[in-house]
Scaffold this active site. Structure first.
Site, PDB file in Angstrom:
ATOM      1  CG  HIS A   1       5.899  10.624 -24.567  1.00 12.64           C
ATOM      2  ND1 HIS A   1       4.531  10.465 -24.619  1.00 12.64           N
ATOM      3  CD2 HIS A   1       6.128  11.679 -23.747  1.00 12.64           C
ATOM      4  CE1 HIS A   1       3.954  11.376 -23.849  1.00 12.64           C
ATOM      5  NE2 HIS A   1       4.901  12.133 -23.303  1.00 12.64           N
TER       6      HIS A   1
ATOM      7  NE  ARG B   1       0.662  16.982 -12.802  1.00 14.98           N
ATOM      8  CZ  ARG B   1       1.285  16.160 -11.981  1.00 14.98           C
ATOM      9  NH1 ARG B   1       0.966  16.140 -10.710  1.00 14.98           N
ATOM     10  NH2 ARG B   1       2.224  15.353 -12.414  1.00 14.98           N
TER      11      ARG B   1
ATOM     12  CG  ASN C   1      -1.856  16.763 -19.977  1.00 16.38           C
ATOM     13  OD1 ASN C   1      -0.885  16.058 -19.736  1.00 16.38           O
ATOM     14  ND2 ASN C   1      -2.886  16.871 -19.157  1.00 16.38           N
TER      15      ASN C   1
ATOM     16  CD  GLU D   1       7.092  15.780 -22.503  1.00 19.99           C
ATOM     17  OE1 GLU D   1       6.406  16.794 -22.303  1.00 19.99           O
ATOM     18  OE2 GLU D   1       6.599  14.626 -22.547  1.00 19.99           O
TER      19      GLU D   1
ATOM     20  CE  LYS E   1      -0.774  13.870 -14.399  1.00 25.83           C
ATOM     21  NZ  LYS E   1      -1.168  14.274 -15.758  1.00 25.83           N
TER      22      LYS E   1
ATOM     23  NE  ARG F   1      -4.117  -1.923   1.802  1.00 28.18           N
ATOM     24  CZ  ARG F   1      -4.123  -2.977   2.617  1.00 28.18           C
ATOM     25  NH1 ARG F   1      -3.258  -3.042   3.617  1.00 28.18           N
ATOM     26  NH2 ARG F   1      -4.981  -3.934   2.432  1.00 28.18           N
TER      27      ARG F   1
ATOM     28  CG  HIS G   1       1.139  15.390 -23.574  1.00 31.13           C
ATOM     29  ND1 HIS G   1       1.884  16.535 -23.722  1.00 31.13           N
ATOM     30  CD2 HIS G   1       1.940  14.495 -22.937  1.00 31.13           C
ATOM     31  CE1 HIS G   1       3.081  16.347 -23.167  1.00 31.13           C
ATOM     32  NE2 HIS G   1       3.140  15.128 -22.692  1.00 31.13           N
TER      33      HIS G   1
HETATM   34  N1  LIG Z   1       4.907  10.658 -15.259  1.00 32.82           N
HETATM   35  C1  LIG Z   1       4.912  11.734 -16.007  1.00 32.82           C
HETATM   36  O1  LIG Z   1       4.552  12.832 -15.549  1.00 32.82           O
HETATM   37  C2  LIG Z   1       5.382  11.660 -17.420  1.00 32.82           C
HETATM   38  C3  LIG Z   1       5.650  12.816 -18.142  1.00 32.82           C
HETATM   39  C4  LIG Z   1       6.155  12.703 -19.434  1.00 32.82           C
HETATM   40  C5  LIG Z   1       6.386  11.448 -19.980  1.00 32.82           C
HETATM   41  N2  LIG Z   1       6.111  10.335 -19.262  1.00 32.82           N
HETATM   42  C6  LIG Z   1       6.369   9.008 -19.808  1.00 32.82           C
HETATM   43  O2  LIG Z   1       7.771   8.856 -20.013  1.00 32.82           O
HETATM   44  C7  LIG Z   1       7.969   7.846 -20.998  1.00 32.82           C
HETATM   45  C8  LIG Z   1       9.046   8.277 -21.951  1.00 32.82           C
HETATM   46  O3  LIG Z   1      10.233   8.515 -21.250  1.00 32.82           O
HETATM   47  P1  LIG Z   1      11.668   8.417 -21.960  1.00 32.82           P
HETATM   48  O4  LIG Z   1      11.653   9.189 -23.210  1.00 32.82           O
HETATM   49  O5  LIG Z   1      12.669   8.695 -20.930  1.00 32.82           O
HETATM   50  O6  LIG Z   1      11.703   6.883 -22.420  1.00 32.82           O
HETATM   51  P2  LIG Z   1      12.567   5.643 -21.943  1.00 32.82           P
HETATM   52  O7  LIG Z   1      12.511   5.452 -20.492  1.00 32.82           O
HETATM   53  O8  LIG Z   1      12.156   4.505 -22.818  1.00 32.82           O
HETATM   54  O9  LIG Z   1      14.052   6.096 -22.321  1.00 32.82           O
HETATM   55  C9  LIG Z   1      14.379   6.302 -23.675  1.00 32.82           C
HETATM   56  C10 LIG Z   1      15.555   5.408 -24.106  1.00 32.82           C
HETATM   57  O10 LIG Z   1      16.743   5.972 -23.605  1.00 32.82           O
HETATM   58  C11 LIG Z   1      17.470   4.979 -22.875  1.00 32.82           C
HETATM   59  N3  LIG Z   1      18.208   5.729 -21.859  1.00 32.82           N
HETATM   60  C12 LIG Z   1      17.701   6.389 -20.796  1.00 32.82           C
HETATM   61  N4  LIG Z   1      18.681   7.052 -20.173  1.00 32.82           N
HETATM   62  C13 LIG Z   1      19.828   6.811 -20.868  1.00 32.82           C
HETATM   63  C14 LIG Z   1      21.171   7.249 -20.732  1.00 32.82           C
HETATM   64  N5  LIG Z   1      21.545   8.112 -19.786  1.00 32.82           N
HETATM   65  N6  LIG Z   1      22.074   6.792 -21.628  1.00 32.82           N
HETATM   66  C15 LIG Z   1      21.710   5.949 -22.626  1.00 32.82           C
HETATM   67  N7  LIG Z   1      20.453   5.531 -22.817  1.00 32.82           N
HETATM   68  C16 LIG Z   1      19.531   5.953 -21.928  1.00 32.82           C
HETATM   69  C17 LIG Z   1      16.442   4.021 -22.381  1.00 32.82           C
HETATM   70  O11 LIG Z   1      17.010   2.758 -22.133  1.00 32.82           O
HETATM   71  C18 LIG Z   1      15.495   3.973 -23.576  1.00 32.82           C
HETATM   72  O12 LIG Z   1      15.995   3.112 -24.563  1.00 32.82           O
HETATM   73  C19 LIG Z   1       6.640   7.616 -21.655  1.00 32.82           C
HETATM   74  O13 LIG Z   1       6.109   6.386 -21.222  1.00 32.82           O
HETATM   75  C20 LIG Z   1       5.773   8.757 -21.149  1.00 32.82           C
HETATM   76  O14 LIG Z   1       4.412   8.417 -21.075  1.00 32.82           O
HETATM   77  C21 LIG Z   1       5.628  10.422 -17.995  1.00 32.82           C
END
Ligand SMILES: NC(=O)c1ccc[n+]([C@@H]2O[C@H](COP(=O)([O-])OP(=O)(O)OC[C@H]3O[C@@H](n4cnc5c(N)ncnc54)[C@H](O)[C@@H]3O)[C@@H](O)[C@H]2O)c1
Length: 371
Positions: A267, A241, A245, A185, A143, A121, A248
């Site tokens: 993304h 907030r 988006n 972003e 989030k 939990r 998005h």
């Molecule tokens: N929670 C939130 O508020 C929020 C906000 C925006 C996006 N997101 C989510 O985030 C996700 C996308 O995140 P992302 O773009 O980081 O994707 P990801 O986590 O898949 O990372 C992108 C790629 O980069 C690689 N990588 C990460 N750090 C690295 C580093 N330092 N060196 C080499 N490779 C590295 C990862 O292995 C992956 O292949 C989506 O699922 C999206 O929905 C969430």
């Protein structure tokens, strides 16, 4: 080092941003621990590059650690790897008072944050974001969640981290395409609420992608400040907030249409295309001057980013299907699609008052220029 507090009463935490934080992670995390042990979840790419450094930094403070290494990529953010993670954490005997560490990009941060939210939990977790996207956005604000067959991020929880350590240095190993995806972003913050930051990005974006450390530090810190401010005023997205988006609703439809296939669309790339579409829609509805969408597109193009639907390889469904996919978005209220539109650069607002036909025509035109 920049320290940005996220002031949420009892759930207040700090986002620490700087060079070399990974090597100091043990000392940064130690004050949170009741026993000197942490469970770390990461992905295969990040594990190969940065897990040894984190493990050594923890060991230097006498903290033992075990890591679960998940496959890299968006497909990991689903039920299968989620249940695997929760069960691994239980097998590791992680207790209520322990701390779980998420080392990776947004995929790892979202999935591990959600696992921490439901494990016994709720246990505390620390975000060590390693992608630009995760440093400027997903690691801050609480989030968490996963994707399902029905759509993106449809299952999850609000669960704030206890600490975020954003080491600018780890961005050096990020592949250029992933760096630019995160930049989508960063641009979003300028577009939604800070025109001076957008001006700064127009001038400094190229240095930032080329690896300029001071520029990276400033861009991450400014983005986190903006996000923290918005989250403090509206933690659970009752109002302001939703501005985060921007772009998005389009992005989520495009990600769904490309089946979350990162080879076609990442993304942040979808966010960039979505921002360009949101500004185009705003201009068509007479909300902003023609100059605004042109400036957005020019900057994204100058940075070598995807801007148009024809920048996405492979076929896309028609405008009606894309609109249906948009309607699956969480931002639907009473069946009405809510959009983030803009009166200009740095001046976005939320509205449910967008004629369906205007969106359909926009999408048809955008698809047509693909042909
Ligand atoms: N929670 C939130 O508020 C929020 C906000 C925006 C996006 N997101 C989510 O985030 C996700 C996308 O995140 P992302 O773009 O980081 O994707 P990801 O986590 O898949 O990372 C992108 C790629 O980069 C690689 N990588 C990460 N750090 C690295 C580093 N330092 N060196 C080499 N490779 C590295 C990862 O292995 C992956 O292949 C989506 O699922 C999206 O929905 C969430």
């Amino acid at each position: 080092m920049d320290v940005v507090p996220v002031a949420l009463g009892a759930r207040t935490y700090e986002v620490r941003i700087g060079q070399g934080l990974l090597a100091r992670a043990g000392a940064e995390i130690a004050p949170l621990l009741r026993r000197k042990r942490v469970a770390v979840v990461t992905d295969a790419h990040v594990a190969a590059l940065h897990w040894p450094a984190l493990q050594a930094a923890l060991a230097a403070e006498g903290i033992t650690s075990e890591a679960l290494v998940l496959p890299a990529g968006e497909a990991t953010k689903g039920w299968a790897q989620f249940s695997r993670t929760v069960e691994w954490l239980l097998d590791q005997k992680v207790e209520r008072r322990d701390v779980v560490v998420a080392l990776g990009g947004g995929v790892i941060g979202d999935l591990v944050g959600f696992a921490a939210a439901v494990l016994r939990r709720g246990v505390r977790f620390v975000q060590i974001p390693t992608s630009l996207l995760a440093q400027v956005d997903s690691s801050v604000g609480g989030k968490t969640g996963i994707n399902t067959a029905q759509g993106k991020n449809l299952v999850g929880a609000f669960h704030q981290p206890s600490l975020v350590l954003a080491d600018i240095g780890v961005l050096d190993s990020l592949p250029p395409r992933d760096f630019l995806s995160g930049y989508g972003e960063v641009v979003k913050y300028g577009l939604l609420g800070d025109s001076a930051f957008f001006d700064w990005l127009e001038r400094n974006g190229p240095a930032l992608t080329a690896g300029d450390k001071a520029a990276r530090q400033y861009a991450v810190a400014r983005s986190v400040q903006m996000k923290a401010g918005i989250v403090e005023r509206d933690e659970t997205e009752e109002g302001e907030r939703a501005l985060l988006n921007l772009g998005h609703t389009f992005c989520h439809a495009l990600e769904s249409a490309t089946e979350y296939d990162g080879a076609r669309l990442l993304h942040g790339e979808g966010v960039a295309i979505g921002c360009a579409l949101a500004f185009e829609l705003s201009q068509r509805l007479g909300l902003c001057a023609q100059e605004a969408p042109s400036r957005v597109r020019t900057h994204l193009r100058d940075m070598g980013m995807k801007v148009d639907l024809h920048d996405i390889p492979g076929d896309l469904p028609g405008a009606e299907t894309l609109l249906d996919l948009m309607a699956q978005d969480k931002k639907v209220v009473d069946g009405a699609l809510r959009f983030i539109l803009a009166r200009g650069i740095g001046d976005a607002f939320v509205t449910a008052d967008v004629p369906r036909d205007a969106v359909l025509t926009l999408l048809r035109d955008a698809l047509e220029t693909r042909a």
